[in-house]
Design an enzyme around this catalytic site. Sequence first.
Site, short mmCIF file in Angstrom:
data_model
loop_
_atom_site.label_atom_id
_atom_site.label_comp_id
_atom_site.label_asym_id
_atom_site.label_seq_id
_atom_site.Cartn_x
_atom_site.Cartn_y
_atom_site.Cartn_z
N SER A 194 2.27 -3.36 8.60
CA SER A 194 2.16 -4.65 7.90
C SER A 194 2.52 -4.50 6.43
CB SER A 194 0.75 -5.22 8.05
OG SER A 194 -0.20 -4.50 7.29
N LYS A 195 2.08 -3.42 5.81
CA LYS A 195 2.34 -3.24 4.38
C LYS A 195 3.79 -2.83 4.11
CE LYS A 195 -1.68 -4.41 2.79
NZ LYS A 195 -1.84 -5.63 1.96
N SER A 246 0.86 -1.19 0.00
CA SER A 246 0.00 0.00 0.00
C SER A 246 0.89 1.23 0.00
CB SER A 246 -0.89 0.02 1.25
OG SER A 246 -1.55 1.27 1.37
N TYR A 290 -1.78 -1.32 10.06
CA TYR A 290 -1.88 -1.56 8.62
C TYR A 290 -0.63 -1.07 7.88
CZ TYR A 290 -3.87 -1.57 3.90
OH TYR A 290 -4.10 -1.80 2.56
N ALA A 291 -0.19 0.15 8.19
CA ALA A 291 1.00 0.70 7.54
C ALA A 291 2.23 -0.14 7.85
CB ALA A 291 1.22 2.15 7.99
#
Length: 211
Positions: free
Chosen positions: A122-123, A106, A119-120
């Site tokens: 993980s991406k 992402s 999320y950041a």
Amino acid sequence: MSLSFAGRIALVTDPGDHLALSVNVADKASVASLVRSVIEQLKAPPNLLANVAGITQDNFLLQMDEQSFMNVIDVNLKGTFLVTQAVTSALQEHEITSGSIVNIASIVSKTGNMGQCNYASSKAGVQAFTKTAALELARVGVRVNCVLPGFVDTAMVTTVPEKVLTMLLKNVPLRRLGQPEEIAEVVAFLLSDKSSYMTGASVEVTGGLAM
């Protein structure tokens, strides 16, 4: 997760041309079972793999609980690792010496995003994993690349408040959301022989966001 065979990405018109199997990408046994099922039914492991599983459990850093952080890491990052490992191991066991993998990260792995520390993270991990996997798997003929989508018109984006989305789009030079098909076209290119000299690359598909 998307699996394709024999180097082909084609429109499926015959139900016998594909399989639909359930898998928990964060569970090693579930992933192993999936790959076994594919091999049993199609007589070969997949040599094209798109790791697209991804979830969000948004909250601000100071309010986020440990489980919400780890849930996202488990699916988005650990899942990418487990599926990649299982598929490439199967390729080696069957002495298949070519393949292509595309991982979906992402743009927030590059920029960060309010309320998305899990999320950041993980991406960003997916992006770093891609580069290391590309280095290690090149010797067995497997290319590994990564796509960094921006804000795309999917169910994930519909949870963003309208006024926040309007503000975000002001930072996108093309002034619109991306469409899922626009991401899929780049994934298809990276899986195909048209990108045969690309590995370890991170391709941004963002409408110009965060250039």
